[in-house]
Motif scaffolding. Structure first.
Motif, PDB file in Angstrom:
ATOM      1  N   ASN A  15       0.813  -1.218   0.000  1.00 28.26           N
ATOM      2  CA  ASN A  15       0.000   0.000   0.000  1.00 28.26           C
ATOM      3  C   ASN A  15       0.843   1.264   0.000  1.00 28.26           C
ATOM      4  O   ASN A  15       0.332   2.354   0.274  1.00 28.26           O
ATOM      5  CB  ASN A  15      -0.940  -0.003   1.209  1.00 28.26           C
ATOM      6  N   SER A  16       2.121   1.134  -0.291  1.00 30.41           N
ATOM      7  CA  SER A  16       3.017   2.286  -0.350  1.00 30.41           C
ATOM      8  C   SER A  16       3.405   2.575  -1.796  1.00 30.41           C
ATOM      9  O   SER A  16       3.106   1.795  -2.708  1.00 30.41           O
ATOM     10  CB  SER A  16       4.280   2.026   0.478  1.00 30.41           C
ATOM     11  N   GLY A  17       4.100   3.676  -1.964  1.00 27.91           N
ATOM     12  CA  GLY A  17       4.561   4.015  -3.304  1.00 27.91           C
ATOM     13  C   GLY A  17       5.676   3.127  -3.813  1.00 27.91           C
ATOM     14  O   GLY A  17       5.942   3.095  -5.015  1.00 27.91           O
ATOM     15  N   GLN A  18       6.344   2.375  -2.916  1.00 33.01           N
ATOM     16  CA  GLN A  18       7.430   1.508  -3.357  1.00 33.01           C
ATOM     17  C   GLN A  18       6.922   0.385  -4.255  1.00 33.01           C
ATOM     18  O   GLN A  18       7.566   0.026  -5.235  1.00 33.01           O
ATOM     19  CB  GLN A  18       8.138   0.919  -2.142  1.00 33.01           C
ATOM     20  N   ALA A  19       5.771  -0.198  -3.918  1.00 34.90           N
ATOM     21  CA  ALA A  19       5.247  -1.296  -4.722  1.00 34.90           C
ATOM     22  C   ALA A  19       4.895  -0.840  -6.132  1.00 34.90           C
ATOM     23  O   ALA A  19       5.051  -1.599  -7.101  1.00 34.90           O
ATOM     24  CB  ALA A  19       4.016  -1.886  -4.040  1.00 34.90           C
ATOM     25  N   ALA A  20       4.440   0.415  -6.266  1.00 35.87           N
ATOM     26  CA  ALA A  20       4.039   0.918  -7.582  1.00 35.87           C
ATOM     27  C   ALA A  20       5.214   0.992  -8.546  1.00 35.87           C
ATOM     28  O   ALA A  20       5.016   0.940  -9.769  1.00 35.87           O
ATOM     29  CB  ALA A  20       3.382   2.292  -7.429  1.00 35.87           C
ATOM     30  N   ARG A  21       6.442   1.096  -8.028  1.00 29.29           N
ATOM     31  CA  ARG A  21       7.610   1.177  -8.911  1.00 29.29           C
ATOM     32  C   ARG A  21       7.778  -0.085  -9.742  1.00 29.29           C
ATOM     33  O   ARG A  21       8.322  -0.036 -10.846  1.00 29.29           O
ATOM     34  CB  ARG A  21       8.876   1.399  -8.101  1.00 29.29           C
ATOM     35  N   TYR A  22       7.335  -1.232  -9.220  1.00 35.35           N
ATOM     36  CA  TYR A  22       7.554  -2.500  -9.909  1.00 35.35           C
ATOM     37  C   TYR A  22       6.485  -2.809 -10.951  1.00 35.35           C
ATOM     38  O   TYR A  22       6.648  -3.719 -11.758  1.00 35.35           O
ATOM     39  CB  TYR A  22       7.618  -3.639  -8.880  1.00 35.35           C
ATOM     40  N   THR A  23       5.390  -2.069 -10.938  1.00 38.15           N
ATOM     41  CA  THR A  23       4.317  -2.294 -11.901  1.00 38.15           C
ATOM     42  C   THR A  23       3.944  -1.027 -12.663  1.00 38.15           C
ATOM     43  O   THR A  23       3.052  -1.073 -13.519  1.00 38.15           O
ATOM     44  CB  THR A  23       3.065  -2.827 -11.170  1.00 38.15           C
ATOM     45  N   GLY A  24       4.603   0.086 -12.377  1.00 39.39           N
ATOM     46  CA  GLY A  24       4.276   1.353 -13.011  1.00 39.39           C
ATOM     47  C   GLY A  24       4.947   1.508 -14.362  1.00 39.39           C
ATOM     48  O   GLY A  24       5.306   0.527 -15.030  1.00 39.39           O
ATOM     49  N   PRO A  25       5.145   2.756 -14.792  1.00 33.66           N
ATOM     50  CA  PRO A  25       5.779   3.017 -16.084  1.00 33.66           C
ATOM     51  C   PRO A  25       7.145   2.335 -16.177  1.00 33.66           C
ATOM     52  O   PRO A  25       7.918   2.357 -15.219  1.00 33.66           O
ATOM     53  CB  PRO A  25       5.916   4.552 -16.107  1.00 33.66           C
ATOM     54  N   PRO A  26       7.464   1.709 -17.308  1.00 32.97           N
ATOM     55  CA  PRO A  26       8.713   0.939 -17.432  1.00 32.97           C
ATOM     56  C   PRO A  26       9.969   1.734 -17.094  1.00 32.97           C
ATOM     57  O   PRO A  26      10.880   1.198 -16.454  1.00 32.97           O
ATOM     58  CB  PRO A  26       8.696   0.481 -18.898  1.00 32.97           C
ATOM     59  N   LEU A  27      10.044   2.997 -17.494  1.00 34.56           N
ATOM     60  CA  LEU A  27      11.258   3.768 -17.257  1.00 34.56           C
ATOM     61  C   LEU A  27      11.420   4.161 -15.794  1.00 34.56           C
ATOM     62  O   LEU A  27      12.495   4.627 -15.404  1.00 34.56           O
ATOM     63  CB  LEU A  27      11.255   5.024 -18.133  1.00 34.56           C
ATOM     64  N   GLN A  28      10.390   3.964 -14.983  1.00 35.36           N
ATOM     65  CA  GLN A  28      10.479   4.286 -13.563  1.00 35.36           C
ATOM     66  C   GLN A  28      10.777   3.049 -12.710  1.00 35.36           C
ATOM     67  O   GLN A  28      10.961   3.165 -11.499  1.00 35.36           O
ATOM     68  CB  GLN A  28       9.165   4.933 -13.075  1.00 35.36           C
ATOM     69  N   ARG A  29      10.823   1.885 -13.314  1.00 33.40           N
ATOM     70  CA  ARG A  29      11.059   0.661 -12.560  1.00 33.40           C
ATOM     71  C   ARG A  29      12.528   0.544 -12.168  1.00 33.40           C
ATOM     72  O   ARG A  29      13.397   1.197 -12.767  1.00 33.40           O
ATOM     73  CB  ARG A  29      10.627  -0.554 -13.390  1.00 33.40           C
ATOM     74  N   PRO A  30      12.841  -0.286 -11.157  1.00 26.41           N
ATOM     75  CA  PRO A  30      14.234  -0.418 -10.710  1.00 26.41           C
ATOM     76  C   PRO A  30      15.162  -0.818 -11.848  1.00 26.41           C
ATOM     77  O   PRO A  30      14.786  -1.580 -12.752  1.00 26.41           O
ATOM     78  CB  PRO A  30      14.153  -1.512  -9.640  1.00 26.41           C
TER      79      PRO A  30
END
Length: 502
Positions: free
Chosen positions: A105-120
């Motif tokens: 439920n935090s913004g960290q999880a969204a990084r792994y499913t969000g826009p491709p260029l924003q992923r780790p």
């Protein structure tokens, strides 16, 4: 126990035998019990197989095939994470680990499913590699499989797989560098991109102070640095954390412990380096395990016999017997696999207890009075009355923890340090605190959370390393600034109790 997922064909059956253990291990981290872990792993594996069948292909192992997705194991681990997110969204979050629910439920999880260029960066770099190369990197670095085993699984030449692994590491670094450069970033991060690439290429390169300060405050650039720096042993953690996300480092530790258990004792890779008949190896492993068990039983019997022997003097040999028991217990603990980190919080304290004598013998009292340097870490509590009728002196309890503070590197206005704490008792949560002497300020900490109030610093357990077995160790590191002097800190405590320093 729920039924295992049913493979649809021989290919899926082979993948099940190779991947199920990894999927169940990560599902166990994500849930609050073994039955729930099995349910989550079954749903995730079924989901992963459905996605493979929908794509109309299975992961290719031949050269030249470009991966449309992650290698099979991290792909299935991603399915575990996505299935857990679905449970949380559907109101079944009570089955999950509380820390995982916070993460989802935090913004960290969204990084792994969000826009491709924003992923780790690690996730993008591994996804951009050919499947055979990405599988080789993951199996060797994260799953900690011996190279001969990886060669057999991927159909590679065992004689050249070490060289191929070195080349694959370089390919991964190149992909991560390109992904980092392609990431939308501000002007300051952009100005450090070329310098970051240069200083991470060689272990002999010094990191300038301004870049170190930037890495201490910028998560995006720090993640990229971990992927670009192939030396120093940080690549497995960068892969696991960047691809799996929550619980990645705990999963990495579990896989390494599992590899050590499968191979007996010693470093992963030692058992299968010579090839040979698998049945013969299984027999040797069984003999080794039986020998270790017999040795453990013998040590226990000897320790019991020593503890029951009468001693005329309570001041000398009793201490050495206790020390031997502690070492035997510690050696036994170190060989146990990590099954459930939360379980160790209820483990019984193996440290033997003993009621000290309240009336020391004249010989013991004379020995203590003649010593010029009393033991700074007294064992037990005792009181003695001096011949002159002076006040009684009570010695405090022995520290149950020991701290090793290591200054890894230092530059004109900053430094990096590692703190290792050995605890005699099992922990289900921990806080390590200390005081700086010269006004040092912590900027970034890994493997722990940090809070600083003046000169006093408190490091708290992360979500994946809260549990520590008796006689086990916990380790974390940090970056900090200093001026004029940078002396070693003092007054270390573990959960409020004073620790000895080495």
């Amino acid at each position: 126990m729920p039924d295992l997922p049913t493979p649809q064909d021989a290919t899926e059956a082979a993948l099940f035998s190779e991947c199920w253990d990894a999927v169940l291990s990560y599902a166990d981290l994500c849930t609050s019990g073994s039955l729930t872990a099995h349910q989550l792993a079954t749903e995730a594996f079924t989901l992963g197989m459905r996605e493979v069948r929908a794509a109309g292909t299975v992961p290719a192992r031949g050269p030249g095939r470009r991966a449309a997705r992650l290698p099979m194991i991290p792909e299935l681990l991603t399915a575990v994470r996505n299935t857990a997110a679905g449970w949380e969204a559907d109101g079944a979050g009570h089955k999950l680990d509380p820390d995982l629910r916070l993460w989802l439920n935090s913004g960290q999880a969204a990084r792994y499913t969000g826009p491709p260029l924003q992923r780790p960066v690690a996730l993008r770099g591994l996804r951009d590699m050919q499947d055979a190369d990405a599988s080789l990197l993951w199996l060797a670095e994260v799953e900690a499989l011996p190279l001969p085993t990886v060669a057999r699984r991927l159909g590679l030449d065992p004689a050249t797989i070490a060289e191929e692994l070195d080349q694959v590491r370089g390919l991964f670094r190149d992909r991560c560098h390109r992904a980092h450069v392609d990431t939308p970033m501000d002007a300051q991060c952009r100005s450090y991109a070329r310098l970051l690439d240069a200083v991470t290429r060689s272990p002999a390169a010094d990191t300038p102070g301004d870049l170190s300060r930037h890495l201490a405050t910028c998560v995006q650039c720090a993640e990229a640095a971990a992927c670009l720096r192939l030396h120093g042993g940080g690549l497995p953690a960068a892969l696991a954390g960047g691809v799996v996300g929550w619980g990645g480092l705990a999963y990495l530790e579990r896989r390494r412990r599992a590899a050590e258990v499968r191979l007996g004792v010693g470093r992963p890779g030692a058992a299968e380096a010579d090839g040979g008949d698998p049945k013969e190896k299984e027999g040797r492993s069984r003999v080794l395990r039986n020998g270790l068990l017999a040795a453990a039983v013998l040590l226990s019997v000897l320790a019991l016999g020593v503890s029951m022997m009468p001693f005329g003097d309570s001041g000398g040999s009793g201490g050495s017997a206790d020390s031997g028991d502690d070492k035997a217990v510690a050696a036994s603990d170190d060989r146990q696999p990590v099954v459930d980190p939360a379980a160790s919080g209820t483990a019984a304290d193996p440290t033997p207890s003993r009621t000290p004598s309240t009336t020391p013998s004249p010989t013991a009292s004379k020995g203590k009075s003649d010593r010029k340097n009393p033991d700074p870490e007294p064992q037990g509590t005792s009181s003695a009355t001096t011949g002159s009728g002076g006040p009684s002196r009570t010695t405090g309890p022995a520290p149950t923890c020991r701290v090793d503070y290591n200054l890894d590197s230092q530059w004109p206005d900053g430094f990096q340090a590692t703190v290792t704490v050995t605890t005699d008792k099992a922990l289900s949560g921990w806080q390590v605190a200390w005081s700086f002497r010269d006004g040092q300020q912590v900027g970034q900490m890994w493997d722990a959370t940090v809070h600083q109030n003046g000169s006093r610093v408190t490091a708290g357990a992360a979500d994946y390393n809260k549990s520590v077995a008796a006689h086990g160790t916990l380790t974390f590191g940090f970056l900090a600034s200093w001026q004029d002097k940078n002396r070693v800190p003092y007054a270390f405590t573990l959960n409020g109790a004073a620790c000895a320093t080495s």
